[in-house]
Design a protein around this motif. Structure first.
Motif, PDB file in Angstrom:
ATOM      1  N   THR A   1      -5.859  -9.965  -5.095  1.00 20.67           N
ATOM      2  CA  THR A   1      -4.965  -8.872  -4.707  1.00 20.67           C
ATOM      3  C   THR A   1      -3.558  -9.384  -4.443  1.00 20.67           C
ATOM      4  O   THR A   1      -2.576  -8.773  -4.885  1.00 20.67           O
ATOM      5  N   ALA A   2      -3.462 -10.492  -3.722  1.00 19.72           N
ATOM      6  CA  ALA A   2      -2.145 -11.054  -3.401  1.00 19.72           C
ATOM      7  C   ALA A   2      -1.379 -11.416  -4.673  1.00 19.72           C
ATOM      8  O   ALA A   2      -0.181 -11.129  -4.794  1.00 19.72           O
ATOM      9  N   GLY A   3      -2.079 -12.038  -5.631  1.00 21.53           N
ATOM     10  CA  GLY A   3      -1.423 -12.411  -6.876  1.00 21.53           C
ATOM     11  C   GLY A   3      -0.990 -11.199  -7.684  1.00 21.53           C
ATOM     12  O   GLY A   3       0.128 -11.155  -8.211  1.00 21.53           O
ATOM     13  N   THR A   4      -1.877 -10.206  -7.784  1.00 20.02           N
ATOM     14  CA  THR A   4      -1.555  -8.987  -8.535  1.00 20.02           C
ATOM     15  C   THR A   4      -0.421  -8.234  -7.876  1.00 20.02           C
ATOM     16  O   THR A   4       0.508  -7.757  -8.555  1.00 20.02           O
TER      17      THR A   4
ATOM     18  N   ALA B   1      -1.939  -0.920  -8.539  1.00 13.05           N
ATOM     19  CA  ALA B   1      -1.025  -1.918  -9.101  1.00 13.05           C
ATOM     20  C   ALA B   1       0.230  -1.213  -9.612  1.00 13.05           C
ATOM     21  O   ALA B   1       1.360  -1.665  -9.384  1.00 13.05           O
ATOM     22  N   GLY B   2       0.031  -0.077 -10.301  1.00 11.91           N
ATOM     23  CA  GLY B   2       1.172   0.704 -10.774  1.00 11.91           C
ATOM     24  C   GLY B   2       2.003   1.246  -9.632  1.00 11.91           C
ATOM     25  O   GLY B   2       3.234   1.250  -9.691  1.00 11.91           O
ATOM     26  N   LEU B   3       1.336   1.696  -8.577  1.00 11.13           N
ATOM     27  CA  LEU B   3       2.047   2.219  -7.413  1.00 11.13           C
ATOM     28  C   LEU B   3       2.862   1.135  -6.728  1.00 11.13           C
ATOM     29  O   LEU B   3       3.927   1.411  -6.169  1.00 11.13           O
ATOM     30  N   THR B   4       2.379  -0.100  -6.774  1.00 13.44           N
ATOM     31  CA  THR B   4       3.132  -1.208  -6.185  1.00 13.44           C
ATOM     32  C   THR B   4       4.477  -1.371  -6.888  1.00 13.44           C
ATOM     33  O   THR B   4       5.526  -1.510  -6.242  1.00 13.44           O
TER      34      THR B   4
ATOM     35  N   ALA C   1       4.191   1.908   2.884  1.00 13.03           N
ATOM     36  CA  ALA C   1       3.814   2.256   1.510  1.00 13.03           C
ATOM     37  C   ALA C   1       3.260   1.038   0.773  1.00 13.03           C
ATOM     38  O   ALA C   1       2.203   1.116   0.116  1.00 13.03           O
ATOM     39  N   LEU C   2       3.935  -0.109   0.889  1.00 14.98           N
ATOM     40  CA  LEU C   2       3.469  -1.319   0.219  1.00 14.98           C
ATOM     41  C   LEU C   2       2.173  -1.831   0.841  1.00 14.98           C
ATOM     42  O   LEU C   2       1.288  -2.336   0.136  1.00 14.98           O
ATOM     43  N   TYR C   3       2.059  -1.712   2.158  1.00 15.61           N
ATOM     44  CA  TYR C   3       0.833  -2.107   2.863  1.00 15.61           C
ATOM     45  C   TYR C   3      -0.353  -1.300   2.343  1.00 15.61           C
ATOM     46  O   TYR C   3      -1.428  -1.848   2.068  1.00 15.61           O
ATOM     47  N   LEU C   4      -0.165   0.004   2.190  1.00 20.29           N
ATOM     48  CA  LEU C   4      -1.241   0.869   1.695  1.00 20.29           C
ATOM     49  C   LEU C   4      -1.599   0.518   0.250  1.00 20.29           C
ATOM     50  O   LEU C   4      -2.779   0.547  -0.124  1.00 20.29           O
ATOM     51  N   ASP C   5      -0.581   0.197  -0.558  1.00 17.17           N
ATOM     52  CA  ASP C   5      -0.860  -0.231  -1.929  1.00 17.17           C
ATOM     53  C   ASP C   5      -1.728  -1.485  -1.924  1.00 17.17           C
ATOM     54  O   ASP C   5      -2.716  -1.581  -2.672  1.00 17.17           O
ATOM     55  N   PHE C   6      -1.356  -2.450  -1.099  1.00 25.60           N
ATOM     56  CA  PHE C   6      -2.088  -3.721  -1.032  1.00 25.60           C
ATOM     57  C   PHE C   6      -3.508  -3.496  -0.535  1.00 25.60           C
ATOM     58  O   PHE C   6      -4.478  -3.992  -1.144  1.00 25.60           O
TER      59      PHE C   6
END
Length: 231
Positions: free
Chosen positions: A114-117, A174-177, A207-212
């Motif tokens: 997840t971190a890499g993606t 991934a797209g949302l990130t 927002a980024l936290y939720l994506d992750f």
């Protein structure tokens, strides 16, 4: 030779400062979530109690996200920060159950993947020239469709549907990130500063936290399907 005007340099500094602040908030939230999840799982009696509180905790999480999202323009940065930290802490409590449901190897592998993606998609969203704002409505309906499919799968319990949902979930978040990163960069380019910038950085971090977090859950499900759960 490329030249930089004082205005351009100042804009770059604003963007750099804003994005650094946003990622700092996000990293702090992830660290708190991981720490609380680990410490909770180390105390099995408390972890079992937390599992009994799972529904109220999830409702509290949803309420905090709702307040933060709707109050993005009204909450002061101090209160927004407290609410974000509270949300990350509650998520850590609920995530402690994952450390019992999945093997440590699956959790670590899923987190690393997840971190890499996330890093790759976030960089892509920052540097890509194409405007992704038109994708916002698509992502909104895609998330709703994914949620409906997950509810349906609660009743049919299809392994094929679970696999499909997990793959789509990874691709979607991934797209949302990339999308959220570009939206945040554009917000910074607008010249946002001061209290408004601090408040926006916290909401951007959410927002980024939720994506992750969502990407991690779907990747973990994929890893868990191929291996044993924790004994």
């Amino acid at each position: 030779m490329q030249t930089f005007t004082p205005t351009k340099v100042r804009t770059q500094d604003v963007v750099r400062t804003f994005m650094a602040r946003t990622y700092s908030w996000m990293a702090a939230g992830l660290a708190l979530t991981a720490g609380i999840a680990y410490l909770t799982a180390q105390n099995e009696a408390f972890a079992l109690q937390v599992m009994q509180w799972r529904l109220p905790l999830i409702i509290a999480q949803l309420a905090l996200v709702f307040v933060l999202s709707l109050g993005a323009q009204r909450l002061n940065s101090g209160l927004a920060g407290v609410l974000f930290i509270a949300y990350a802490a509650l998520t850590g409590l609920t995530f402690s159950a994952l450390l019992f449901a999945y093997s440590p190897a699956a959790v670590i592998s899923a987190f690393a993947t997840t971190a890499g993606t996330f890093a790759l998609m976030s960089v892509a969203g920052f540097v890509i020239k194409k405007d992704l704002s038109a994708m916002g409505r698509f992502f909104m309906f895609a998330v709703i469709g994914l949620f409906v499919a997950m509810i349906v799968n609660l009743f049919v319990a299809s392994s094929a549907l679970t696999l499909g949902i997990s793959i789509v979930g990874v691709l979607l978040f991934a797209g949302l990130t990339a999308y959220d990163t570009q939206m945040l960069r554009n917000l910074a380019l607008s010249g946002i500063e001061g209290e408004q910038a601090e408040r926006a950085s916290i909401n951007g971090a959410l927002a980024l936290y939720l994506d992750f977090i969502n990407m991690f859950l779907f990747i973990l499900r994929l890893f868990g399907m191929g291996g044993p759960s924790r004994d």
